[in-house]
Design an enzyme around this catalytic site. Structure first.
Site, PDB file in Angstrom:
ATOM      1  CB  THR A 421     -59.210 -75.104  -4.098  1.00 16.38           C
ATOM      2  OG1 THR A 421     -58.782 -76.521  -5.183  1.00 16.38           O
ATOM      3  CG2 THR A 421     -57.972 -74.939  -2.739  1.00 16.38           C
ATOM      4  CG  ASN A 441     -56.844 -78.498   2.927  1.00 15.26           C
ATOM      5  OD1 ASN A 441     -56.816 -78.937   1.728  1.00 15.26           O
ATOM      6  ND2 ASN A 441     -56.596 -79.408   3.622  1.00 15.26           N
ATOM      7  CG  ASP A 463     -52.655 -77.526   2.037  1.00 12.71           C
ATOM      8  OD1 ASP A 463     -52.700 -79.520   1.979  1.00 12.71           O
ATOM      9  OD2 ASP A 463     -52.614 -76.761   1.794  1.00 12.71           O
ATOM     10  CB  SER A 492     -50.357 -77.428  -5.280  1.00 13.77           C
ATOM     11  OG  SER A 492     -49.874 -78.670  -4.561  1.00 13.77           O
ATOM     12  N   GLY A 512     -57.967 -78.880  -6.734  1.00 12.27           N
ATOM     13  CA  GLY A 512     -57.436 -80.024  -7.433  1.00 12.27           C
ATOM     14  C   GLY A 512     -55.916 -80.595  -6.396  1.00 12.27           C
ATOM     15  N   GLY A 513     -55.992 -80.073  -5.332  1.00  8.71           N
ATOM     16  CA  GLY A 513     -54.991 -80.346  -4.915  1.00  8.71           C
ATOM     17  C   GLY A 513     -53.812 -80.620  -5.600  1.00  8.71           C
TER      18      GLY A 513
HETATM   19  C1  LIG Z   1     -58.745 -83.127   5.600  1.00  3.85           C
HETATM   20  C2  LIG Z   1     -58.160 -83.318   3.911  1.00  3.85           C
HETATM   21  O1  LIG Z   1     -58.372 -84.717   3.708  1.00  3.85           O
HETATM   22  N1  LIG Z   1     -57.620 -82.682   4.247  1.00  3.85           N
HETATM   23  C3  LIG Z   1     -57.496 -82.480   3.093  1.00  3.85           C
HETATM   24  C4  LIG Z   1     -56.027 -81.462   2.578  1.00  3.85           C
HETATM   25  O2  LIG Z   1     -55.279 -81.589   1.753  1.00  3.85           O
HETATM   26  C5  LIG Z   1     -54.834 -83.127   1.861  1.00  3.85           C
HETATM   27  C6  LIG Z   1     -53.770 -83.420   0.899  1.00  3.85           C
HETATM   28  O3  LIG Z   1     -54.413 -83.824   0.052  1.00  3.85           O
HETATM   29  C7  LIG Z   1     -55.176 -84.305   1.887  1.00  3.85           C
HETATM   30  O4  LIG Z   1     -54.458 -85.519   2.173  1.00  3.85           O
HETATM   31  C8  LIG Z   1     -55.598 -84.184   3.106  1.00  3.85           C
HETATM   32  O5  LIG Z   1     -56.749 -84.908   3.369  1.00  3.85           O
END
Ligand SMILES: CC(=O)N[C@H]1CO[C@H](CO)[C@@H](O)[C@@H]1O
Ligand SMILES: *[C@@H]1O[C@H](CO)[C@@H](O)[C@H](O)[C@H]1NC(C)=O
Ligand SMILES: *[C@@H]1O[C@H](CO)[C@@H](O)[C@H](O)[C@H]1NC(C)=O
Ligand SMILES: *[C@@H]1O[C@H](CO)[C@@H](O)[C@H](O)[C@H]1NC(C)=O
Ligand SMILES: *[C@@H]1O[C@H](CO)[C@@H](O)[C@H](O)[C@H]1NC(C)=O
Length: 630
Positions: A421, A441, A463, A492, A512-513
């Site tokens: 993101t 993602n 997600d 998030s 940053g998720g």
């Molecule tokens: C492929 C990937 O890593 N996607 C990420 C999308 O978000 C999730 C949450 O962090 C990650 O675990 C995944 O690695």
């Protein structure tokens, strides 16, 4: 004079005042950034921690400007000021593209569209036409605030168990792709608010893709880190490793197929992607790579448009995304938990960090009841998370001398761990505002690039929660977030527009998720409550928690321009004494932030008219971004 944020960092403690007339703030950019770290360490010794102590408010109008209007005032590479308009993206070129749209008379939405298209070209690691976005827009004159949910949706052929055979396909490869919403979302926002021709907003992005652009260090790092996958995918390899090795920082990159695709969407409208020729080519590539998205999925994609969600906390109003974003309710819950303590002075001290971490842990446990409101009834969870009495109950469970194992916070469902993101903020001359978070993602999404369109595929299906998931926290996956055709996964992402007494006070968001919500909360507190200036509020070292594992991650990193961002040893010690396990991290959240300086309450009273104060835009040094002012 009291310490004032970024200026204060070097001010009273190091003697030479950033506040002395001989040292205009604009010179900060030429100072060694290590000074910041030394100053931060000294301040930590003085006892101020999460947020550096500061006597006066961050928006109290005593800041000096180097020059007047015209060209925006540049104070550090990561900060810009303007009394007209500003754009804060995580890439200097795209902030400038957005600012150019404002100069051409565009609405904040025009600037956001142009900047987002630019980001999709030069930062394909974070976002692009193959991804999705949340866009919050506030029109200043009417006060109307609208939320555009352009998040990726599960394709019609998706099933809850589609990843059971090979769990890695949930995040890597074309099967991980949700139906992209980015272009549809940009178009929906532009249709409602845009003033400039749709075509014109594409011109800078098309030019960059066709003529070439320089790879910035952040993207070079991501390329190096993912080198194996980049070389393994023919599409990625052709664009990012044309000579058989990934491009390095400063090298030129061209993506002519993307230029052509964007040109068609510019000329023919979004239908070119959502069912037209560009979409057909894209789907052909996706299916050849093992994906299940169809042209009908594209044709059927719908942007969800609703009133922005309003939440009140600490005397501010937040306008943000409703679920499936967990960001607006998440930030509101944390702030209402902290806001209920007798005085907010604690926020400046070590105990403030401890209480913040505890509030974050409670919030994370509660938010996993959320999901796509079109599929699950989340109204009960939402009103609970926004309610001050609920926050009061949680506050009573926070203990100042200790932390607890995860079970104490009643987690029912395994945490969402999202990533990737890019966030951008825009404020225009009318004080219309846009907060937009856009994503594929993961770094380079699904690690597949469609060769015929130059578009990187998202891996947003990751997600979703899936029934068979083996979760790191040994909790069951959250049913509210299971896969169903047309459903959007929980997120998030937290784009927010902040109001004070009905006037625009700021725009904020982050990438940053899972760390986004904690990032946005800390930057908000640093500026609006502690009084750090906007740049210092963003620069300040942050702490994060994901509930499981039961570990506080803290920043200690040298960022791209050499600045050291490190939580102090004293802070770490204080937290360890309370039983927190601590782990150093060099990948925290990234925040972009615009502050609109409002008059002191006593001086206000302009009634309902729109106030036009000075703007300070900040792009996070963690991603080496730069904002642009007019
Ligand atoms: C492929 C990937 O890593 N996607 C990420 C999308 O978000 C999730 C949450 O962090 C990650 O675990 C995944 O690695
Ligand atoms: C959703 O749940 C709430 C209680 O949590 C209830 O009051 C409401 O009627 C439900 N809505 C629908 C559409 O079922
Ligand atoms: C925290 O304080 C309480 C009393 O207020 C005490 O009973 C408890 O042992 C303390 N816990 C720790 C970890 O110090
Ligand atoms: C941060 O990292 C540096 C370099 O590894 C180290 O010397 C320093 O002690 C660390 N600081 C803290 C507070 O952990
Ligand atoms: C913006 O800043 C300038 C220079 O500091 C100041 O003169 C002006 O009054 C400010 N504008 C507003 C609206 O506060």
């Amino acid at each position: 004079m009291a310490a004032r944020g970024g200026g204060g960092l070097q001010g009273p403690l190091l003697g030479a005042g950033a506040d002395s007339p001989a040292a205009p703030r604009c010179r900060r950019s030429s100072r060694p950034w290590t000074v910041l770290a030394i100053a931060a360490a000294l301040l930590a010794l003085a006892g101020a921690l999460l947020f550096l102590s500061s006597g006066s408010g961050g928006a109290d109008g005593d800041r000096r400007r180097v020059s007047g209007a015209g060209g925006g005032v540049r104070l550090s590479p990561h900060e810009a000021e303007s009394d007209v308009g500003a754009v804060a993206a995580d890439d200097a070129r795209c902030s400038e593209v957005g600012a150019a749209a404002l100069r051409a008379g565009g609405h904040a939405v025009d600037a956001a569209v142009a900047a987002a298209l630019c980001l999709g070209v030069v930062h394909p690691v974070s976002s692009g036409a193959g991804g999705g976005a949340f866009i919050v827009v506030r029109n200043a004159a009417s006060g109307e605030a609208v939320a555009f949910d352009a998040r990726e949706t599960a394709p019609a052929a998706a099933t809850p168990d589609m990843y059971a055979a090979d769990p890695s396909t949930k995040y890597k490869g074309a099967l991980a792709m949700g139906v992209p919403g980015e272009l549809a979302g940009l178009h929906a926002a532009w249709s409602r608010y845009g003033r400039l021709p749709w075509r014109d907003l594409f011109a800078p992005a098309i030019r960059l893709a066709r003529d070439g652009y320089s790879i910035v260090p952040f993207v070079a790092r991501a390329l190096k880190k993912n080198e194996g996958d980049v070389l393994a995918d023919p599409g990625l390899r052709a664009v990012f490793a044309p000579e058989g090795r990934v491009l390095a920082a400063g090298e030129a990159c061209r993506n002519p197929a993307l230029a052509d695709a964007l040109e068609r969407v510019a000329d023919e409208g979004v239908a070119a992607f959502y069912g037209g020729a560009v979409g057909e080519s894209f789907v052909r590539d996706v299916r050849a790579a093992g994906g299940i998205v169809t042209v009908d999925d594209l044709r059927g994609y719908k942007v969800e448009v609703s009133d922005a969600m309003r939440a009140d906390a600490m005397g501010y109003t937040f306008l943000g995304m409703p679920p499936p974003s967990s960001g607006t309710v998440g930030v509101a819950l944390i702030l209402n938990i902290l806001g209920g303590y007798k005085s907010l002075e604690f926020v400046k001290m070590f105990i403030g960090v401890h209480r913040l971490i505890e509030a974050v842990k409670h919030m994370l446990a509660i938010r996993m009841d959320l999901g796509d409101p079109d599929f699950v009834n989340v109204s009960g969870s939402v009103s609970e998370m926004l309610s001050p009495p609920f926050a009061d109950k949680i506050r009573q469970r926070i203990v100042d001398n200790t932390t607890f194992p995860p079970g104490y916070y009643f987690p029912k469902w395994s945490q969402l761990r999202d990533h990737g993101t890019s966030h951008l903020c825009v404020v225009d001359g009318d004080r219309n505002a846009v907060a937009m978070t856009t994503t594929v993602n993961y770094s380079f999404g699904a690690h597949v690039l469609s060769p015929s369109t130059g578009i990187v595929l998202n891996n947003e299906m990751d997600d979703f929660s899936v029934p068979a998931e083996r979760t790191p926290d040994h909790l069951p996956p959250a049913p509210a977030n299971f896969i169903a055709p047309g459903k959007r996964p929980l997120s998030s992402m937290t784009p927010l527009i902040i109001l004070k007494n009905g006037q625009l006070a700021g725009v904020i968001g982050g990438s940053g998720g899972t760390d986004i919500i904690a990032t946005v909360t800390q930057v908000f507190l640093n500026h609006f409550i502690v009084g750090l200036d906007p740049l210092a509020a963003v620069q300040h070292p942050r702490v994060y928690h994901e509930l499981v594992p039961n570990v506080v991650t803290y920043e200690n990193d040298t960022v791209i321009d050499g600045e050291v961002i490190a939580l102090s040893g004293e802070a770490i010690e204080f937290l360890a004494q309370r039983g927190h396990r601590l782990q150093r991290s060099d990948t925290g959240g990234v925040s972009q932030f615009i502050v609109h300086e409002l008059p002191a309450p006593a001086a206000s009273g302009g009634g309902d008219s729109v106030f036009r104060g000075n703007l300070t835009a900040v792009s996070d040094p963690r991603k080496d971004g730069s904002p642009a002012g007019l």
